[in-house]
Design a protein around this motif. Sequence first.
Motif, PDB file in Angstrom:
ATOM      1  N   VAL A  38       0.878  -1.175   0.000  1.00 40.18           N
ATOM      2  CA  VAL A  38       0.000   0.000   0.000  1.00 40.18           C
ATOM      3  C   VAL A  38       0.909   1.217   0.000  1.00 40.18           C
ATOM      4  O   VAL A  38       1.902   1.259   0.740  1.00 40.18           O
ATOM      5  CB  VAL A  38      -0.933   0.007   1.226  1.00 40.18           C
ATOM      6  N   ALA A 115      -5.536  -7.869  -4.835  1.00 41.84           N
ATOM      7  CA  ALA A 115      -5.464  -6.414  -4.995  1.00 41.84           C
ATOM      8  C   ALA A 115      -6.837  -5.795  -4.812  1.00 41.84           C
ATOM      9  O   ALA A 115      -6.998  -4.784  -4.112  1.00 41.84           O
ATOM     10  CB  ALA A 115      -4.892  -6.059  -6.364  1.00 41.84           C
ATOM     11  N   ARG A 116      -7.840  -6.386  -5.429  1.00 44.94           N
ATOM     12  CA  ARG A 116      -9.198  -5.858  -5.327  1.00 44.94           C
ATOM     13  C   ARG A 116      -9.737  -5.965  -3.900  1.00 44.94           C
ATOM     14  O   ARG A 116     -10.361  -5.026  -3.399  1.00 44.94           O
ATOM     15  CB  ARG A 116     -10.109  -6.580  -6.313  1.00 44.94           C
ATOM     16  N   SER A 118      -7.946  -6.060  -1.194  1.00 45.48           N
ATOM     17  CA  SER A 118      -7.174  -5.110  -0.385  1.00 45.48           C
ATOM     18  C   SER A 118      -7.663  -3.680  -0.578  1.00 45.48           C
ATOM     19  O   SER A 118      -7.749  -2.903   0.375  1.00 45.48           O
ATOM     20  CB  SER A 118      -5.683  -5.199  -0.736  1.00 45.48           C
ATOM     21  N   GLU A 119      -7.979  -3.329  -1.806  1.00 41.29           N
ATOM     22  CA  GLU A 119      -8.490  -1.984  -2.088  1.00 41.29           C
ATOM     23  C   GLU A 119      -9.832  -1.770  -1.375  1.00 41.29           C
ATOM     24  O   GLU A 119     -10.087  -0.703  -0.812  1.00 41.29           O
ATOM     25  CB  GLU A 119      -8.623  -1.773  -3.593  1.00 41.29           C
ATOM     26  N   LEU A 122      -9.134  -1.152   2.227  1.00 41.57           N
ATOM     27  CA  LEU A 122      -8.664   0.228   2.399  1.00 41.57           C
ATOM     28  C   LEU A 122      -9.829   1.211   2.434  1.00 41.57           C
ATOM     29  O   LEU A 122      -9.795   2.193   3.177  1.00 41.57           O
ATOM     30  CB  LEU A 122      -7.719   0.630   1.271  1.00 41.57           C
ATOM     31  N   ASP A 123     -10.851   0.948   1.621  1.00 41.40           N
ATOM     32  CA  ASP A 123     -12.008   1.839   1.579  1.00 41.40           C
ATOM     33  C   ASP A 123     -12.668   1.993   2.946  1.00 41.40           C
ATOM     34  O   ASP A 123     -13.281   3.013   3.215  1.00 41.40           O
ATOM     35  CB  ASP A 123     -13.059   1.326   0.583  1.00 41.40           C
ATOM     36  N   ARG A 132      -3.344   3.841  -1.716  1.00 42.96           N
ATOM     37  CA  ARG A 132      -3.903   2.845  -2.630  1.00 42.96           C
ATOM     38  C   ARG A 132      -3.011   1.618  -2.671  1.00 42.96           C
ATOM     39  O   ARG A 132      -1.848   1.664  -2.270  1.00 42.96           O
ATOM     40  CB  ARG A 132      -4.051   3.421  -4.031  1.00 42.96           C
ATOM     41  N   VAL A 133      -3.556   0.547  -3.196  1.00 39.75           N
ATOM     42  CA  VAL A 133      -2.758  -0.655  -3.415  1.00 39.75           C
ATOM     43  C   VAL A 133      -1.835  -0.382  -4.590  1.00 39.75           C
ATOM     44  O   VAL A 133      -2.294  -0.039  -5.685  1.00 39.75           O
ATOM     45  CB  VAL A 133      -3.653  -1.881  -3.686  1.00 39.75           C
ATOM     46  N   PRO A 150      -1.864  -2.355 -10.050  1.00 38.23           N
ATOM     47  CA  PRO A 150      -3.084  -1.704 -10.542  1.00 38.23           C
ATOM     48  C   PRO A 150      -2.752  -0.486 -11.391  1.00 38.23           C
ATOM     49  O   PRO A 150      -1.708   0.152 -11.202  1.00 38.23           O
ATOM     50  CB  PRO A 150      -3.813  -1.292  -9.265  1.00 38.23           C
ATOM     51  N   ARG A 155      -8.899   5.163  -9.350  1.00 41.14           N
ATOM     52  CA  ARG A 155      -9.734   4.092  -8.818  1.00 41.14           C
ATOM     53  C   ARG A 155     -10.656   3.548  -9.886  1.00 41.14           C
ATOM     54  O   ARG A 155     -11.320   4.288 -10.596  1.00 41.14           O
ATOM     55  CB  ARG A 155     -10.591   4.606  -7.649  1.00 41.14           C
TER      56      ARG A 155
END
Length: 164
Positions: A38, A115-116, A118-119, A122-123, A132-133, A150, A155
């Motif tokens: 991140v 990745a998705r 993890s994102e 994060l949100d 961001r990742v 990514p 985003r």
Amino acid sequence: MTHRIRVRHNFETAHRLPHLGGKCHSLHGHSWWAEVVVEAEELSADQTIVEFGPFKKELRAFIDAHLDHGAMLGADDPLAPLLAAHGSKVYLFGQAPYVRDLPHPTVEAVAVLLARASEAILDGRERAAGARVGRVRVTETHVNAAEYVPGDGRRDPSLRRAAS
């Protein structure tokens, strides 16, 4: 200047790739390692990108709940309903959250999945502006790994938090 943190986690999961043929047509397992990076250009007021503890806990909980000691299969794989009927944990690529557009559980697709996920995690967290990742590396064997970086930092609206 870019600041980065890394979270690593391992998991034991089977998969199969019948669309590729060869030995990966058979159900087989790996001792996978995931590393999620991140990043942010500036630190938050509390001098972090995101607080390690809660982020790490939620990422590891996702992996453990959905992938660890289970099987990753394509939604059209005839083994999926059989394994599920016998109480096995099955994560269906092409159907499950974060992978509806990825029909097969290749190591590359697993990197995108993480990745998705993890994102989305994060949100739900307090974090530095623009955090961001930045990169996900997934290792399935000592000699095979995939990295996913990514896009250009914008985003993807399809990555909004999905029900897990």
